[in-house]
Design a protein around this motif. Sequence first.
Motif, mmCIF file in Angstrom:
data_model
loop_
_atom_site.group_PDB
_atom_site.id
_atom_site.type_symbol
_atom_site.label_atom_id
_atom_site.label_comp_id
_atom_site.label_asym_id
_atom_site.label_seq_id
_atom_site.Cartn_x
_atom_site.Cartn_y
_atom_site.Cartn_z
ATOM 1 N N ILE A 87 35.176 64.087 67.251
ATOM 2 C CA ILE A 87 34.088 64.046 67.931
ATOM 3 C C ILE A 87 34.188 62.924 68.825
ATOM 4 C CG2 ILE A 87 31.604 64.664 67.335
ATOM 5 C CD1 ILE A 87 31.703 64.756 64.372
ATOM 6 N N GLY A 88 33.037 64.200 70.480
ATOM 7 C CA GLY A 88 32.652 63.293 71.090
ATOM 8 C C GLY A 88 31.568 64.370 71.934
ATOM 9 N N ARG A 89 30.996 63.629 73.634
ATOM 10 C CA ARG A 89 30.279 64.859 74.009
ATOM 11 C C ARG A 89 30.963 65.934 74.266
ATOM 12 N NH1 ARG A 89 28.514 59.742 78.310
ATOM 13 N NH2 ARG A 89 27.671 61.805 79.392
ATOM 14 N N LEU A 149 33.321 59.927 69.574
ATOM 15 C CA LEU A 149 32.586 59.077 68.651
ATOM 16 C C LEU A 149 32.580 58.094 67.217
ATOM 17 C CD1 LEU A 149 29.763 60.800 70.753
ATOM 18 C CD2 LEU A 149 31.002 58.677 71.271
ATOM 19 N N ALA A 150 33.308 59.742 67.357
ATOM 20 C CA ALA A 150 33.638 59.872 65.776
ATOM 21 C C ALA A 150 35.120 60.131 65.267
ATOM 22 C CB ALA A 150 32.165 60.501 64.854
ATOM 23 N N ARG A 151 35.527 60.213 64.056
ATOM 24 C CA ARG A 151 36.610 60.438 63.312
ATOM 25 C C ARG A 151 37.055 60.451 61.969
ATOM 26 N NH1 ARG A 151 36.371 56.532 66.508
ATOM 27 N NH2 ARG A 151 36.834 55.608 64.971
ATOM 28 N N LEU A 152 37.366 61.604 62.260
ATOM 29 C CA LEU A 152 37.275 62.030 60.238
ATOM 30 C C LEU A 152 38.676 62.979 59.835
ATOM 31 C CD1 LEU A 152 34.288 64.751 60.143
ATOM 32 C CD2 LEU A 152 34.029 62.650 59.326
ATOM 33 N N LEU A 199 27.513 67.401 70.315
ATOM 34 C CA LEU A 199 28.664 67.377 70.166
ATOM 35 C C LEU A 199 30.031 68.553 70.147
ATOM 36 C CD1 LEU A 199 28.207 64.417 67.213
ATOM 37 C CD2 LEU A 199 28.257 64.442 70.136
ATOM 38 N N GLU A 200 30.422 67.857 70.578
ATOM 39 C CA GLU A 200 32.216 69.014 71.457
ATOM 40 C C GLU A 200 32.966 68.389 69.743
ATOM 41 O OE1 GLU A 200 35.019 69.824 73.539
ATOM 42 O OE2 GLU A 200 33.565 69.937 74.663
ATOM 43 N N VAL A 201 33.533 69.508 68.927
ATOM 44 C CA VAL A 201 34.810 68.830 68.240
ATOM 45 C C VAL A 201 35.756 69.347 69.568
ATOM 46 C CG1 VAL A 201 36.612 69.841 66.271
ATOM 47 C CG2 VAL A 201 33.870 68.869 65.770
ATOM 48 N N THR A 202 36.622 67.558 69.682
ATOM 49 C CA THR A 202 37.416 67.857 70.889
ATOM 50 C C THR A 202 39.197 68.057 69.962
ATOM 51 O OG1 THR A 202 37.568 64.893 70.472
ATOM 52 C CG2 THR A 202 36.249 66.377 72.325
#
Length: 178
Positions: free
Chosen positions: A53-55, A35-38, A67-70
Amino acid sequence: MLLRVVPVIHKGGQALAHAFIAEQHRHHKAPAGDLARLACVDESGAVRGVLTIGRPVARNLDDGWTLEVTRVATDGARNACSMLYGAARRLAWAQGCRRLVTYTLPEEGGASLRGAGWTCEGSAGGGQWSRSDRLRAAAERADTKTRWSCLNPTAFQGAVQWPDAEQDPLPLFGGGAL
């Protein structure tokens, strides 16, 4: 070395982040989606680390507020992991999430997570997801992991009440005809 966190939201950013993870991560390939990237960059702009980061992968944690740091992968730059974990927490809080989770392997100590203010919840998961009636690909690492989390102390704790579109079709826009 001065490091800064930058968003990875430009066109092609997901592919670049996933390629960095595939090259730098010690034991996992890039996640299927996110869902997001840093990214963490040095003063020259060179990427030194990436976080996705994702579900939550675990169904029981996928409550709409978590949320989960994948994945986190770095080239070894000092403090890059802690910086990315802290930025992920701030991003999740800015979105109103109540909880952020991630997992480490038994041989990983979690110093970067502790440094970024996360709390160890203990052992979680492990095993294969495949069942005789529901076949899945074998897990890359099937051993028990350690779950870490951080809770948002200012998150909304009530139930969200959405307007009933059938009764009042435009309540958010002042009503009336278009």
